[in-house]
Design a protein around this motif. Structure first.
Motif, PDB file in Angstrom:
ATOM      1  N   LEU A   8      21.193  74.895  -9.877  1.00  0.00           N
ATOM      2  CA  LEU A   8      22.420  74.805  -9.070  1.00  0.00           C
ATOM      3  C   LEU A   8      23.177  73.498  -9.310  1.00  0.00           C
ATOM      4  O   LEU A   8      24.364  73.408  -9.028  1.00  0.00           O
ATOM      5  CB  LEU A   8      22.098  74.945  -7.579  1.00  0.00           C
ATOM      6  N   ASP A   9      22.482  72.496  -9.816  1.00  0.00           N
ATOM      7  CA  ASP A   9      23.152  71.235 -10.136  1.00  0.00           C
ATOM      8  C   ASP A   9      23.936  71.352 -11.439  1.00  0.00           C
ATOM      9  O   ASP A   9      25.077  70.913 -11.530  1.00  0.00           O
ATOM     10  CB  ASP A   9      22.118  70.108 -10.261  1.00  0.00           C
ATOM     11  N   VAL A  10      23.302  71.954 -12.450  1.00  0.00           N
ATOM     12  CA  VAL A  10      23.939  71.940 -13.778  1.00  0.00           C
ATOM     13  C   VAL A  10      24.894  73.115 -13.998  1.00  0.00           C
ATOM     14  O   VAL A  10      25.676  73.089 -14.937  1.00  0.00           O
ATOM     15  CB  VAL A  10      22.890  71.881 -14.917  1.00  0.00           C
TER      16      VAL A  10
ATOM     17  N   HIS B  83      30.122  73.769  -3.976  1.00  0.00           N
ATOM     18  CA  HIS B  83      29.844  73.763  -2.529  1.00  0.00           C
ATOM     19  C   HIS B  83      30.526  72.552  -1.894  1.00  0.00           C
ATOM     20  O   HIS B  83      31.188  72.655  -0.865  1.00  0.00           O
ATOM     21  CB  HIS B  83      28.330  73.648  -2.281  1.00  0.00           C
ATOM     22  N   LYS B  84      30.338  71.406  -2.523  1.00  0.00           N
ATOM     23  CA  LYS B  84      30.886  70.161  -1.955  1.00  0.00           C
ATOM     24  C   LYS B  84      32.414  70.190  -1.979  1.00  0.00           C
ATOM     25  O   LYS B  84      33.071  69.745  -1.031  1.00  0.00           O
ATOM     26  CB  LYS B  84      30.334  68.964  -2.722  1.00  0.00           C
ATOM     27  N   LEU B  85      32.977  70.728  -3.070  1.00  0.00           N
ATOM     28  CA  LEU B  85      34.440  70.804  -3.152  1.00  0.00           C
ATOM     29  C   LEU B  85      34.982  71.716  -2.041  1.00  0.00           C
ATOM     30  O   LEU B  85      36.008  71.414  -1.419  1.00  0.00           O
ATOM     31  CB  LEU B  85      34.866  71.334  -4.533  1.00  0.00           C
TER      32      LEU B  85
ATOM     33  N   LEU C 282      26.102  56.152  -4.220  1.00  0.00           N
ATOM     34  CA  LEU C 282      24.986  57.036  -4.567  1.00  0.00           C
ATOM     35  C   LEU C 282      25.131  58.363  -3.828  1.00  0.00           C
ATOM     36  O   LEU C 282      25.280  58.392  -2.610  1.00  0.00           O
ATOM     37  CB  LEU C 282      23.657  56.361  -4.212  1.00  0.00           C
ATOM     38  N   GLY C 283      25.077  59.448  -4.606  1.00  0.00           N
ATOM     39  CA  GLY C 283      25.311  60.782  -4.051  1.00  0.00           C
ATOM     40  C   GLY C 283      24.051  61.446  -3.536  1.00  0.00           C
ATOM     41  O   GLY C 283      24.095  62.576  -3.054  1.00  0.00           O
ATOM     42  N   ALA C 284      22.919  60.806  -3.653  1.00  0.00           N
ATOM     43  CA  ALA C 284      21.663  61.406  -3.213  1.00  0.00           C
ATOM     44  C   ALA C 284      20.664  60.280  -2.948  1.00  0.00           C
ATOM     45  O   ALA C 284      20.968  59.104  -3.137  1.00  0.00           O
ATOM     46  CB  ALA C 284      21.128  62.353  -4.287  1.00  0.00           C
TER      47      ALA C 284
HETATM   48  N1  HSE Z   1      21.482  67.665  -6.030  1.00  0.00           N
HETATM   49  C1  HSE Z   1      22.572  66.829  -5.678  1.00  0.00           C
HETATM   50  C2  HSE Z   1      23.034  66.037  -6.880  1.00  0.00           C
HETATM   51  C3  HSE Z   1      22.249  65.826  -4.604  1.00  0.00           C
HETATM   52  O1  HSE Z   1      22.407  66.062  -7.942  1.00  0.00           O
HETATM   53  O2  HSE Z   1      24.062  65.389  -6.771  1.00  0.00           O
HETATM   54  C4  HSE Z   1      22.293  66.402  -3.235  1.00  0.00           C
HETATM   55  O3  HSE Z   1      23.566  66.823  -2.874  1.00  0.00           O
END
Ligand code: HSE
Length: 438
Positions: free
Chosen positions: A197-199, A206-208, A301-303
């Motif tokens: 889901l990250d790549v 989701h964040k957008l 930092l995003g995480a």
């Molecule tokens: N999995 C996310 C990232 C961090 O790699 O940015 C959590 O939102």
């Protein structure tokens, strides 16, 4: 001193960071709130593992039953930090029905079921805060809800996924292929195994979707946001991009078009001097343009345990302040008192217009360049520059072109025709270009 009790559901990285921030900075927080903020109960399926923070495993406040936290009449704020869609949604809705304020870091849940959850918060008259859902420790939600609230936000462009940014940075710096970098990132704990889901762009989309909801005051259909991941990016593309003066980043972009919103997540080439081109490693950054404020950049930092703990606790503090001051009405989750009269729509991806980078794989024979250029011309795609250096990849040479602005629909049709040519040996790679004057 008055006490405000918090319950935590989910005691993984984010939950532990939340507990740690609340206990480490308890005096500062008490001064800021005017009340002691106390973690009264924590629920997690695993209550035995030592998290390396001063809450002892199996301690009385820990339970495997989330409902014990939700049903505790002394708890005023519930932090849902377990993630996922099913149970997390159920717990949030139950907590709200019981009149508890909710803090969540759950970006997937808000992006996919936001409308229902925002409505439930309003109906139950409780607060719902989610600073940690986007950009980890970066206070972007607060900035959009408060600091930038005087502006029409015209552009939001972000590096919202640290895993992808870490992988692209390593591929760029070490000239390594995706597979090798991912393997190393997983081994070092920088990426999930597998980091799907990250790549693939889902996490950034989701964040957008959450950022767009705040900007426009209504939940958007997450499924309408076109998204592409970084799997097709090769060291060759990164090298060619560099030769042309660009870096490749996974970008999440929203632009206010007036009647529609252009929203998309995909790898993009951005000029090397662009402020986002220098955001490297696991860092996130969000570039915002407002009609009065002009450009703003948020970076961090995003995480990670401490940055996400910082974000969750900022939400707990803002709810605790409201409780402490006896506020009768809560701010609506999207900070809009009423929904805009018009439902916002995401522009169909075919209508996106950007300059493009194409890497064709073609036989090194006379006429290839003119044939490809001719097909692009048929679709009114104008070429800005061409590189062909005769590097041989699987019996063919890479032919690289940068174009001026092209309509996505036309670019895709042109590629489909070009990929059918006998002289073309592999699928064409297309990367959109952002932030350039092309
Ligand atoms: N999995 C996310 C990232 C961090 O790699 O940015 C959590 O939102």
């Amino acid at each position: 001193m008055k006490k405000i009790n918090v319950g935590i559901i989910g005691f993984g990285t984010v939950g532990a960071g939340t507990f740690e921030a609340l206990s480490t900075n308890r005096h500062i927080i008490a001064d800021r709130v005017g009340a002691e903020v106390i973690v009264r109960k924590i629920a997690d399926l695993d209550i035995d593992t030592d998290r390396g923070i001063p809450v002892k495993p199996g301690r009385e406040c820990m339970t495997t039953d989330a409902m014990e936290v939700i049903n505790d009449p002394e708890i005023q704020i519930i932090a849902e930090l377990m993630g996922g869609l099913g149970k997390a949604k159920e717990f949030i809705l139950k907590a709200m029905e019981k009149g508890k304020h909710v803090v969540t870091a759950n970006k997937a849940l808000l992006a996919e079921h936001g409308e229902e959850i925002y409505k439930a918060a309003d109906q139950n008259g409780v607060g719902l805060c989610f600073e940690a859902s986007v950009g980890g420790g970066i206070p972007i939600i607060g900035a959009l809800k408060n600091g930038l609230s005087a502006n029409r936000i015209t552009t939001c462009m972000g590096i919202l996924n640290g895993t992808s940014n870490y992988i692209l940075t390593k591929m760029t710096k070490k000239n390594l292929p995706y597979e090798e970098v991912v393997e190393e990132a997983v081994a070092l704990g920088f990426a999930e195994d597998p980091p799907t889901l990250d790549v693939d762009g889902t996490d950034a989309a989701h964040k957008l979707a959450i950022l767009i909801s705040i900007i426009f005051g209504q939940a958007v259909a997450f499924k309408d946001i076109p998204r592409e991941g970084i799997l097709s990016i090769t060291p060759d593309d990164i090298r060619f991009a560099r030769e042309l003066g660009y870096s490749i980043k996974l970008l999440a972009i929203a632009t206010d078009l007036g009647d529609k919103v252009e929203a998309r997540v995909h790898p993009a080439m951005i000029p090397k001097h662009h402020i986002l081109a220098n955001v490297n490693g696991a860092y996130n950054a969000i570039y915002i343009e407002g009609d009065f404020v002009g450009p703003n950049l948020y970076y961090g930092l995003g995480a990670g345990r401490r940055p996400t703990g910082s974000a969750v606790v900022s939400d707990i503090i803002s709810l605790a302040r409201e409780i402490r001051s006896g506020a009768k009405k809560r701010l609506s989750p999207l900070a809009h008192a009423s929904s805009p009269s018009k439902k916002i729509e995401i522009q169909p991806s075919d209508e996106i217009q950007t300059p493009c980078y194409f890497r064709f794989s073609a036989l090194d024979t006379p006429g290839v360049l003119s044939k490809i250029a001719g097909i692009l011309a048929d679709f009114k795609i104008s070429i800005s520059s061409v590189i062909q250096k005769g590097r041989v990849t699987k019996g063919s040479v890479p032919l690289v072109m940068l174009t001026h602005k092209a309509l996505e629909r036309d670019a895709k049709k042109a590629i489909a025709i070009i990929d059918e040519l006998d002289m073309v040996t592999d699928k064409t790679v297309m990367i959109r270009v952002e932030g350039s004057k092309l």
